[in-house]
Motif scaffolding. Structure first.
Motif, mmCIF file in Angstrom:
data_model
loop_
_atom_site.group_PDB
_atom_site.id
_atom_site.type_symbol
_atom_site.label_atom_id
_atom_site.label_comp_id
_atom_site.label_asym_id
_atom_site.label_seq_id
_atom_site.Cartn_x
_atom_site.Cartn_y
_atom_site.Cartn_z
ATOM 1 N N ILE A 6 0.833 -1.208 0.000
ATOM 2 C CA ILE A 6 0.000 0.000 0.000
ATOM 3 C C ILE A 6 0.866 1.255 0.000
ATOM 4 C CG2 ILE A 6 -1.646 1.333 1.357
ATOM 5 C CD1 ILE A 6 -2.806 -1.398 2.293
ATOM 6 N N ILE A 7 1.828 1.305 0.891
ATOM 7 C CA ILE A 7 2.687 2.485 0.984
ATOM 8 C C ILE A 7 3.581 2.597 -0.257
ATOM 9 C CG2 ILE A 7 4.479 3.617 2.358
ATOM 10 C CD1 ILE A 7 3.177 2.297 4.824
ATOM 11 N N GLY A 8 3.992 1.462 -0.806
ATOM 12 C CA GLY A 8 4.764 1.484 -2.046
ATOM 13 C C GLY A 8 3.974 2.055 -3.210
ATOM 14 N N MET A 9 2.678 1.715 -3.298
ATOM 15 C CA MET A 9 1.841 2.262 -4.375
ATOM 16 C C MET A 9 1.625 3.760 -4.182
ATOM 17 S SD MET A 9 0.381 1.773 -7.228
ATOM 18 C CE MET A 9 0.200 0.021 -7.433
ATOM 19 N N ALA A 33 10.974 4.111 -7.186
ATOM 20 C CA ALA A 33 10.414 4.669 -5.944
ATOM 21 C C ALA A 33 9.577 3.615 -5.226
ATOM 22 C CB ALA A 33 9.573 5.904 -6.258
ATOM 23 N N HIS A 34 8.768 2.888 -5.979
ATOM 24 C CA HIS A 34 7.945 1.820 -5.397
ATOM 25 C C HIS A 34 8.831 0.769 -4.741
ATOM 26 C CE1 HIS A 34 5.693 -2.033 -5.662
ATOM 27 N NE2 HIS A 34 4.712 -1.279 -5.202
ATOM 28 N N LEU A 35 9.856 0.351 -5.439
ATOM 29 C CA LEU A 35 10.749 -0.692 -4.944
ATOM 30 C C LEU A 35 11.463 -0.265 -3.662
ATOM 31 C CD1 LEU A 35 11.859 -3.505 -5.770
ATOM 32 C CD2 LEU A 35 13.712 -2.290 -6.909
ATOM 33 N N VAL A 36 11.992 0.943 -3.656
ATOM 34 C CA VAL A 36 12.727 1.434 -2.474
ATOM 35 C C VAL A 36 11.798 1.556 -1.272
ATOM 36 C CG1 VAL A 36 13.928 3.457 -1.537
ATOM 37 C CG2 VAL A 36 14.545 2.573 -3.788
ATOM 38 N N VAL A 37 10.615 2.096 -1.475
ATOM 39 C CA VAL A 37 9.681 2.272 -0.352
ATOM 40 C C VAL A 37 9.177 0.932 0.150
ATOM 41 C CG1 VAL A 37 7.441 3.223 0.287
ATOM 42 C CG2 VAL A 37 9.074 4.626 -0.962
ATOM 43 N N VAL A 38 8.899 0.003 -0.752
ATOM 44 C CA VAL A 38 8.495 -1.343 -0.314
ATOM 45 C C VAL A 38 9.604 -1.966 0.522
ATOM 46 C CG1 VAL A 38 8.062 -3.705 -1.112
ATOM 47 C CG2 VAL A 38 6.797 -1.802 -2.113
ATOM 48 N N TRP A 39 10.850 -1.824 0.092
ATOM 49 C CA TRP A 39 11.966 -2.406 0.839
ATOM 50 C C TRP A 39 12.085 -1.757 2.219
ATOM 51 C CZ3 TRP A 39 16.604 -0.807 2.987
ATOM 52 C CH2 TRP A 39 17.468 -1.841 3.373
ATOM 53 N N ILE A 40 11.955 -0.441 2.285
ATOM 54 C CA ILE A 40 12.071 0.255 3.581
ATOM 55 C C ILE A 40 10.935 -0.156 4.514
ATOM 56 C CG2 ILE A 40 11.903 2.520 4.699
ATOM 57 C CD1 ILE A 40 13.435 3.637 2.243
ATOM 58 N N VAL A 41 9.704 -0.152 4.015
ATOM 59 C CA VAL A 41 8.558 -0.513 4.859
ATOM 60 C C VAL A 41 8.638 -1.982 5.256
ATOM 61 C CG1 VAL A 41 6.044 -0.706 4.931
ATOM 62 C CG2 VAL A 41 7.111 1.301 3.905
ATOM 63 N N ALA A 42 9.070 -2.844 4.342
ATOM 64 C CA ALA A 42 9.215 -4.270 4.672
ATOM 65 C C ALA A 42 10.312 -4.484 5.708
ATOM 66 C CB ALA A 42 9.499 -5.076 3.407
ATOM 67 N N THR A 43 11.351 -3.673 5.658
ATOM 68 C CA THR A 43 12.407 -3.768 6.664
ATOM 69 C C THR A 43 11.873 -3.387 8.042
ATOM 70 O OG1 THR A 43 14.096 -3.238 5.019
ATOM 71 C CG2 THR A 43 14.708 -2.949 7.310
ATOM 72 N N VAL A 44 11.043 -2.362 8.085
ATOM 73 C CA VAL A 44 10.500 -1.896 9.357
ATOM 74 C C VAL A 44 9.439 -2.859 9.892
ATOM 75 C CG1 VAL A 44 9.157 -0.041 10.433
ATOM 76 C CG2 VAL A 44 11.012 0.510 8.855
ATOM 77 N N ASP A 61 13.996 -10.671 4.662
ATOM 78 C CA ASP A 61 12.625 -10.718 4.146
ATOM 79 C C ASP A 61 12.348 -9.541 3.218
ATOM 80 O OD1 ASP A 61 12.109 -13.043 5.549
ATOM 81 O OD2 ASP A 61 11.109 -11.997 7.222
ATOM 82 N N ALA A 62 12.810 -8.370 3.615
ATOM 83 C CA ALA A 62 12.604 -7.176 2.799
ATOM 84 C C ALA A 62 13.342 -7.294 1.474
ATOM 85 C CB ALA A 62 13.068 -5.941 3.560
ATOM 86 N N THR A 63 14.545 -7.827 1.513
ATOM 87 C CA THR A 63 15.332 -7.977 0.292
ATOM 88 C C THR A 63 14.715 -9.014 -0.638
ATOM 89 O OG1 THR A 63 17.299 -7.365 1.558
ATOM 90 C CG2 THR A 63 17.657 -8.408 -0.571
ATOM 91 N N VAL A 64 14.194 -10.090 -0.076
ATOM 92 C CA VAL A 64 13.518 -11.111 -0.893
ATOM 93 C C VAL A 64 12.272 -10.524 -1.541
ATOM 94 C CG1 VAL A 64 12.236 -13.289 -0.766
ATOM 95 C CG2 VAL A 64 14.450 -13.084 0.354
ATOM 96 N N ALA A 65 11.523 -9.719 -0.792
ATOM 97 C CA ALA A 65 10.323 -9.093 -1.350
ATOM 98 C C ALA A 65 10.689 -8.147 -2.494
ATOM 99 C CB ALA A 65 9.564 -8.343 -0.260
ATOM 100 N N ALA A 66 11.737 -7.353 -2.318
ATOM 101 C CA ALA A 66 12.181 -6.435 -3.370
ATOM 102 C C ALA A 66 12.695 -7.202 -4.584
ATOM 103 C CB ALA A 66 13.262 -5.507 -2.831
ATOM 104 N N ARG A 67 13.427 -8.270 -4.339
ATOM 105 C CA ARG A 67 13.925 -9.091 -5.451
ATOM 106 C C ARG A 67 12.769 -9.666 -6.254
ATOM 107 N NH1 ARG A 67 15.558 -14.881 -4.028
ATOM 108 N NH2 ARG A 67 13.289 -14.877 -4.038
#
Length: 164
Positions: free
Chosen positions: A60-63, A98-109, A116-122
């Protein structure tokens, strides 16, 4: 005096207001991106983010970040007297990034680990969602430029303008 009728110089056609072009661009981008991502999940029978425990927040935040990136990137172009396609081509790269970076940051948090965040971004890059967002951004940004330039003939920079 001449018997020929007077002709008035051609008036500049009415342009679509910038705010209307921006609102149409945002709504269309969201619709096209969601449709493309929906077809991707339907065809591949996978979720966009398959990492367990991340929840819906990264998506959601990535979109939202993708929409904001598209808006802030295209706003100066749509405000310009003569809109060009350069920003639309740049949106093809900036929006999914931008979507990818924000998804990675939010997934990290919100996730359990940075892995897990890196796998999601990959997965976003390798399985196609980032490509779909980039193509959606290109399509919608290009259409916004064309809508904003309504009534004007699009020209390459090296073409001479008839008024010059």
């Amino acid at each position: 005096m001449s018997d020929l009728p007077r002709t008035t110089p051609p008036q500049e056609p009415n342009k679509v207001p910038t705010i209307v072009a921006v609102v149409l661009m945002i709504g269309t981008f969201f619709s096209v991106a969601i449709m493309g991502l929906g077809f991707l999940t339907l065809l591949t029978e996978t979720d966009i983010i398959e990492v367990q425990g991340l929840g819906q927040a990264p998506g959601i935040i990535g979109m939202v970040a993708a929409i904001l990136a598209l808006t802030f990137l295209m706003l100066p172009t749509l405000r310009a007297a003569r809109a060009t396609f350069g920003a639309a081509m740049l949106a093809t790269i900036v929006v999914p990034l931008a979507h990818l970076v924000v998804v990675w940051i939010v997934a990290t948090v919100t996730g359990e680990s940075i892995v897990d965040a890196t796998v999601a971004a990959r997965d976003l890059v390798l399985r196609g969602p980032s490509l779909i967002l980039g193509l959606s951004a290109l399509l919608v940004a290009g259409a916004a430029v064309m809508v904003r330039a309504r009534g004007q003939q699009m020209r390459w920079p090296w073409e001479k303008h008839p008024e010059s």
